[in-house]
Design a protein around this motif. Structure first.
Motif, PDB file in Angstrom:
ATOM      1  N   TYR A  81      19.943  67.664  24.715  1.00  0.00           N
ATOM      2  CA  TYR A  81      19.328  67.240  25.911  1.00  0.00           C
ATOM      3  C   TYR A  81      18.917  65.849  25.996  1.00  0.00           C
ATOM      4  CZ  TYR A  81      19.193  72.401  26.768  1.00  0.00           C
ATOM      5  OH  TYR A  81      19.641  73.504  26.889  1.00  0.00           O
ATOM      6  N   THR A  82      19.827  65.088  25.110  1.00  0.00           N
ATOM      7  CA  THR A  82      19.497  63.507  24.994  1.00  0.00           C
ATOM      8  C   THR A  82      19.613  62.773  26.387  1.00  0.00           C
ATOM      9  OG1 THR A  82      22.082  63.117  24.458  1.00  0.00           O
ATOM     10  CG2 THR A  82      20.321  63.279  22.559  1.00  0.00           C
ATOM     11  N   VAL A  83      19.030  61.719  26.565  1.00  0.00           N
ATOM     12  CA  VAL A  83      18.990  61.096  27.983  1.00  0.00           C
ATOM     13  C   VAL A  83      19.531  59.856  27.747  1.00  0.00           C
ATOM     14  CG1 VAL A  83      17.425  60.508  29.767  1.00  0.00           C
ATOM     15  CG2 VAL A  83      17.207  62.866  28.621  1.00  0.00           C
ATOM     16  N   GLY A  84      20.213  59.222  29.034  1.00  0.00           N
ATOM     17  CA  GLY A  84      20.449  57.857  29.098  1.00  0.00           C
ATOM     18  C   GLY A  84      20.352  57.676  30.694  1.00  0.00           C
ATOM     19  N   VAL A  85      20.142  56.481  31.096  1.00  0.00           N
ATOM     20  CA  VAL A  85      20.036  56.050  32.604  1.00  0.00           C
ATOM     21  C   VAL A  85      20.857  54.941  32.898  1.00  0.00           C
ATOM     22  CG1 VAL A  85      17.887  57.104  33.110  1.00  0.00           C
ATOM     23  CG2 VAL A  85      17.982  54.724  32.529  1.00  0.00           C
ATOM     24  N   GLU A  86      21.504  54.986  33.927  1.00  0.00           N
ATOM     25  CA  GLU A  86      22.289  53.747  34.358  1.00  0.00           C
ATOM     26  C   GLU A  86      21.600  53.156  35.878  1.00  0.00           C
ATOM     27  OE1 GLU A  86      26.481  55.528  33.482  1.00  0.00           O
ATOM     28  OE2 GLU A  86      25.909  55.642  35.457  1.00  0.00           O
ATOM     29  N   GLU A  87      21.065  51.957  35.756  1.00  0.00           N
ATOM     30  CA  GLU A  87      20.416  51.337  36.916  1.00  0.00           C
ATOM     31  C   GLU A  87      21.047  50.186  37.491  1.00  0.00           C
ATOM     32  OE1 GLU A  87      15.809  51.116  36.571  1.00  0.00           O
ATOM     33  OE2 GLU A  87      16.342  50.459  34.502  1.00  0.00           O
ATOM     34  N   GLU A  88      21.401  50.284  38.845  1.00  0.00           N
ATOM     35  CA  GLU A  88      22.117  49.351  39.447  1.00  0.00           C
ATOM     36  C   GLU A  88      21.162  48.198  40.044  1.00  0.00           C
ATOM     37  OE1 GLU A  88      25.816  52.296  40.729  1.00  0.00           O
ATOM     38  OE2 GLU A  88      24.198  51.740  42.300  1.00  0.00           O
ATOM     39  N   PHE A  89      21.364  47.023  39.986  1.00  0.00           N
ATOM     40  CA  PHE A  89      20.298  45.792  40.184  1.00  0.00           C
ATOM     41  C   PHE A  89      20.925  45.005  41.006  1.00  0.00           C
ATOM     42  CE2 PHE A  89      18.750  46.716  35.754  1.00  0.00           C
ATOM     43  CZ  PHE A  89      17.472  47.254  36.089  1.00  0.00           C
ATOM     44  N   GLN A  90      20.256  44.716  42.143  1.00  0.00           N
ATOM     45  CA  GLN A  90      20.583  43.527  43.113  1.00  0.00           C
ATOM     46  C   GLN A  90      20.415  42.437  42.743  1.00  0.00           C
ATOM     47  OE1 GLN A  90      18.055  44.068  46.474  1.00  0.00           O
ATOM     48  NE2 GLN A  90      18.579  46.421  46.690  1.00  0.00           N
ATOM     49  N   LEU A  91      21.463  41.616  42.618  1.00  0.00           N
ATOM     50  CA  LEU A  91      21.415  40.078  42.339  1.00  0.00           C
ATOM     51  C   LEU A  91      20.760  39.184  43.365  1.00  0.00           C
ATOM     52  CD1 LEU A  91      24.732  40.119  39.937  1.00  0.00           C
ATOM     53  CD2 LEU A  91      22.443  40.435  39.332  1.00  0.00           C
ATOM     54  N   VAL A  92      19.926  38.438  43.283  1.00  0.00           N
ATOM     55  CA  VAL A  92      19.320  37.758  44.380  1.00  0.00           C
ATOM     56  C   VAL A  92      19.081  36.403  43.939  1.00  0.00           C
ATOM     57  CG1 VAL A  92      17.298  37.854  45.744  1.00  0.00           C
ATOM     58  CG2 VAL A  92      18.329  39.977  45.049  1.00  0.00           C
ATOM     59  N   ALA A  93      19.479  35.597  45.121  1.00  0.00           N
ATOM     60  CA  ALA A  93      19.056  34.130  44.892  1.00  0.00           C
ATOM     61  C   ALA A  93      17.770  33.843  45.144  1.00  0.00           C
ATOM     62  CB  ALA A  93      20.045  33.205  45.773  1.00  0.00           C
ATOM     63  N   PRO A  94      17.212  33.155  44.043  1.00  0.00           N
ATOM     64  CA  PRO A  94      15.709  32.837  44.239  1.00  0.00           C
ATOM     65  C   PRO A  94      15.154  31.927  45.500  1.00  0.00           C
ATOM     66  CG  PRO A  94      16.238  32.473  42.157  1.00  0.00           C
ATOM     67  CD  PRO A  94      17.685  32.997  42.937  1.00  0.00           C
ATOM     68  N   SER A  95      16.395  30.921  46.062  1.00  0.00           N
ATOM     69  CA  SER A  95      16.086  30.174  46.917  1.00  0.00           C
ATOM     70  C   SER A  95      16.020  30.541  48.503  1.00  0.00           C
ATOM     71  CB  SER A  95      17.152  29.027  47.051  1.00  0.00           C
ATOM     72  OG  SER A  95      18.165  29.314  46.988  1.00  0.00           O
ATOM     73  N   THR A  96      16.764  31.850  48.441  1.00  0.00           N
ATOM     74  CA  THR A  96      17.107  32.312  49.775  1.00  0.00           C
ATOM     75  C   THR A  96      16.368  33.875  49.890  1.00  0.00           C
ATOM     76  OG1 THR A  96      19.263  33.099  49.325  1.00  0.00           O
ATOM     77  CG2 THR A  96      18.913  30.936  50.228  1.00  0.00           C
ATOM     78  N   LEU A  97      16.433  34.197  48.859  1.00  0.00           N
ATOM     79  CA  LEU A  97      16.236  35.823  48.760  1.00  0.00           C
ATOM     80  C   LEU A  97      17.448  36.669  49.190  1.00  0.00           C
ATOM     81  CD1 LEU A  97      12.582  35.972  49.707  1.00  0.00           C
ATOM     82  CD2 LEU A  97      13.338  35.732  47.323  1.00  0.00           C
ATOM     83  N   GLN A  98      18.369  36.268  49.104  1.00  0.00           N
ATOM     84  CA  GLN A  98      19.471  37.122  49.805  1.00  0.00           C
ATOM     85  C   GLN A  98      20.401  37.242  48.792  1.00  0.00           C
ATOM     86  OE1 GLN A  98      20.627  37.422  53.188  1.00  0.00           O
ATOM     87  NE2 GLN A  98      19.035  36.383  53.935  1.00  0.00           N
ATOM     88  N   LEU A  99      21.112  38.442  48.670  1.00  0.00           N
ATOM     89  CA  LEU A  99      22.253  38.999  47.669  1.00  0.00           C
ATOM     90  C   LEU A  99      23.250  37.793  47.572  1.00  0.00           C
ATOM     91  CD1 LEU A  99      22.949  42.463  49.179  1.00  0.00           C
ATOM     92  CD2 LEU A  99      21.668  41.847  47.040  1.00  0.00           C
ATOM     93  N   THR A 100      23.531  37.769  46.395  1.00  0.00           N
ATOM     94  CA  THR A 100      24.443  36.580  45.784  1.00  0.00           C
ATOM     95  C   THR A 100      25.688  37.318  44.941  1.00  0.00           C
ATOM     96  OG1 THR A 100      24.550  34.312  45.038  1.00  0.00           O
ATOM     97  CG2 THR A 100      23.235  35.693  43.600  1.00  0.00           C
ATOM     98  N   PRO A 101      26.839  36.888  45.054  1.00  0.00           N
ATOM     99  CA  PRO A 101      27.887  37.354  44.182  1.00  0.00           C
ATOM    100  C   PRO A 101      28.042  36.619  42.778  1.00  0.00           C
ATOM    101  CG  PRO A 101      28.772  35.789  45.897  1.00  0.00           C
ATOM    102  CD  PRO A 101      27.446  35.816  46.113  1.00  0.00           C
ATOM    103  N   ALA A 102      27.203  37.264  41.895  1.00  0.00           N
ATOM    104  CA  ALA A 102      26.962  36.493  40.559  1.00  0.00           C
ATOM    105  C   ALA A 102      27.248  37.311  39.347  1.00  0.00           C
ATOM    106  CB  ALA A 102      25.398  35.860  40.479  1.00  0.00           C
ATOM    107  N   VAL A 103      27.824  38.581  39.504  1.00  0.00           N
ATOM    108  CA  VAL A 103      27.932  39.574  38.566  1.00  0.00           C
ATOM    109  C   VAL A 103      28.657  38.924  37.309  1.00  0.00           C
ATOM    110  CG1 VAL A 103      29.975  40.679  39.420  1.00  0.00           C
ATOM    111  CG2 VAL A 103      28.441  41.926  37.885  1.00  0.00           C
ATOM    112  N   GLU A 104      29.702  38.173  37.492  1.00  0.00           N
ATOM    113  CA  GLU A 104      30.490  37.724  36.586  1.00  0.00           C
ATOM    114  C   GLU A 104      29.709  36.764  35.745  1.00  0.00           C
ATOM    115  OE1 GLU A 104      33.256  38.962  35.918  1.00  0.00           O
ATOM    116  OE2 GLU A 104      33.571  39.963  37.387  1.00  0.00           O
ATOM    117  N   GLU A 105      29.057  35.825  36.202  1.00  0.00           N
ATOM    118  CA  GLU A 105      28.166  34.890  35.718  1.00  0.00           C
ATOM    119  C   GLU A 105      26.932  35.695  35.014  1.00  0.00           C
ATOM    120  OE1 GLU A 105      29.922  32.901  38.827  1.00  0.00           O
ATOM    121  OE2 GLU A 105      28.871  34.719  38.505  1.00  0.00           O
ATOM    122  N   VAL A 106      26.545  36.750  35.055  1.00  0.00           N
ATOM    123  CA  VAL A 106      25.331  37.544  34.838  1.00  0.00           C
ATOM    124  C   VAL A 106      25.926  37.941  33.373  1.00  0.00           C
ATOM    125  CG1 VAL A 106      23.881  39.398  34.773  1.00  0.00           C
ATOM    126  CG2 VAL A 106      23.842  37.905  36.804  1.00  0.00           C
TER     127      VAL A 106
END
Length: 353
Positions: free
Chosen positions: A1-26
Motif C-alpha cells: 500500500y505504498t503511495v504516490g501522488v501526481e499534482e497538475e499545476f496551473q502555470l500563471v503569469a504574475p503580471s496578468t494572473l492569466q494562464l500562460t503556455p510555459a511548460v517547456e520552459e518550466v
C-alpha cells in the motif's frame, strides 16, 4: 500500500494572473527534473510526480518541499504555480495544445471538446499486491467517488464566472470519452479483455487512454484515483491520499456497487460539495456528506493506525471544518470582491515561501 501522488499545476503569469503556455520552459529550468515533471494536454499545465512513499506520513513531510521545488522551476521560467480544478479567469478556449503524438491524437479525437479540457487534477496511486486486488480496490474506490468529489471540490469559478458548482471540473472532464465512473469489472481477466477489445478496434492505443475516475494502473502496479480536483492546500492532498490508502487496504470489506446509482450521488457532490446528501438506494434513506465522512473516518481509524496514517486521515475532518477548496475560494471572493484576488489566494496557498 505504498503511495504516490501526481499534482497538475496551473502555470500563471504574475503580471496578468492569466494562464500562460510555459511548460517547456518550466521543465527545461531543471534539467534533472524530467522524472518528476511532465507535460499534459495544454502548455499551461505542469504535472509533478512525487516519489513512492512507504507511508502517507512520509508524503506529508515531503510534499511542501516538492511543491517549492516545482515553484522554483516555474520562477526560473518567469511564472508561478497554482492548484485548482479550473483557472478562475482565463479564457479556456485560447490556450495552446502541447506538441507530441499523444496530444495531437487527443486533440483530433476530441475535436472542439478538447478546448474544454483546461482542467487540473490530483491523482493518488496506491500499490496493490496483485491484479485481482487491483480490481477489488478499484470497485471499492468507485463506490466512494461521490464522497471524494465532495471533499476535493475546488473548481467553482471558470472563465470569469461562478459556475454554481462545487466542482465544475469534474463535469467538464466527463465530456471526454472513457471518463467518469469506470465499468464494474469482476476480475482482472475481464478488465484485460475489455482493454484488448478497445485496442483491437483501434479506439485506444493502451490502457492509459482510460480516463475514468478510478482505474487500475498495470504499469505501476497501483490503483489510481483520478477524480479529485487539484488542491491548493497541501494538507488536503495528504488527507485525500490517506483516505484513498485506507479504502484500498480495506477493499475486501466493500461489495461492488452499481455505477448507475453511484452516478446520481456523484452529481449531487459535483453540484453541492459538502452540502450534498447521498441517497442509499437499498434503504431509501439519505445521509449528508459530513455525517458520511465522519462515519467513514471512524470506521477506517483502526486500519489507519496499522498503516501509520491516523493523523493524516483525521485531515478529512479538517476539510469538513474549514470547508473545501471551493468553499475557501468563494470565501475569498466574498471578502475581497474580485476573481483576481481568488487567483492571488491560490498562488499564495499552493507553494508558500
Amino acid at each position: 500500500y505504498t503511495v504516490g501522488v501526481e499534482e497538475e499545476f496551473q502555470l500563471v503569469a504574475p503580471s496578468t494572473l492569466q494562464l500562460t503556455p510555459a511548460v517547456e520552459e518550466v521543465i527545461g529550468a531543471i534539467p534533472d527534473g524530467s522524472e518528476r515533471l511532465a507535460r499534459e494536454l495544454f502548455q499551461d499545465c505542469v504535472e509533478m510526480r512525487t516519489p513512492v512513499f512507504s507511508t502517507v506520513a512520509d508524503l506529508a513531510r515531503e510534499l511542501p518541499a516538492l511543491r517549492r521545488w516545482v515553484a522554483k522551476a516555474a520562477n526560473k521560467a518567469g511564472v508561478e504555480i497554482a492548484a485548482s480544478g479550473l483557472h478562475p479567469i482565463s479564457d479556456p478556449f485560447s490556450q495552446r495544445f502541447t506538441r507530441g503524438e499523444r496530444y495531437e491524437r487527443m486533440e483530433g479525437e476530441l475535436g472542439a471538446l478538447a478546448r474544454l479540457q483546461i482542467i487540473y487534477a490530483l491523482h493518488v496511486h496506491v500499490a496493490v499486491a496483485d491484479e485481482e486486488r487491483a480490481i477489488r480496490a478499484t470497485n471499492a474506490l468507485l463506490r466512494h467517488v461521490p464522497l471524494f468529489v465532495a471533499l476535493s471540490a475546488n473548481s467553482p469559478f471558470w472563465n470569469g464566472m461562478d459556475t454554481g458548482f462545487a466542482s465544475a471540473r469534474v463535469k467538464i472532464r466527463d465530456a471526454s470519452p472513457r471518463s467518469g465512473l469506470p465499468p464494474t469489472f469482476h476480475s482482472w481477466e475481464e478488465f484485460e479483455n475489455y482493454t484488448d477489445a478497445l485496442v483491437t478496434m483501434g479506439n485506444i492505443p493502451d490502457f492509459s487512454w482510460f480516463w475514468w475516475d478510478v482505474r487500475p494502473h498495470p504499469r505501476h502496479g497501483t490503483v489510481e484515483l483520478r477524480v479529485p480536483d487539484a488542491q491548493a492546500e497541501p494538507n488536503y492532498v495528504v488527507a485525500l491520499a490517506a483516505l484513498t490508502q485506507c479504502l484500498v487496504a480495506t477493499a475486501d470489506d466493500y461489495a461492488s456497487e452499481d455505477a448507475r446509482y453511484v452516478s446520481e450521488n456523484k452529481w449531487r457532490a459535483i453540484r453541492s460539495g459538502l452540502e450534498a446528501s447521498f441517497y442509499d438506494f437499498s434503504s431509501g434513506k439519505e445521509k449528508g456528506v459530513r455525517e458520511t465522512a465522519h462515519d467513514l473516518v471512524a470506521r477506517l481509524r483502526p486500519v489507519s493506525q496499522d498503516l501509520g496514517c491516523e493523523a493524516e486521515l483525521e485531515g478529512v475532518l479538517e476539510i469538513l471544518q474549514r470547508g473545501t477548496g471551493a468553499d475557501l475560494q468563494r470565501a475569498v471572493y466574498e471578502r475581497r470582491g474580485s476573481l483576481e484576488d481568488v487567483v492571488d489566494y491560490l498562488l499564495e496557498t499552493t507553494a508558500p515561501v
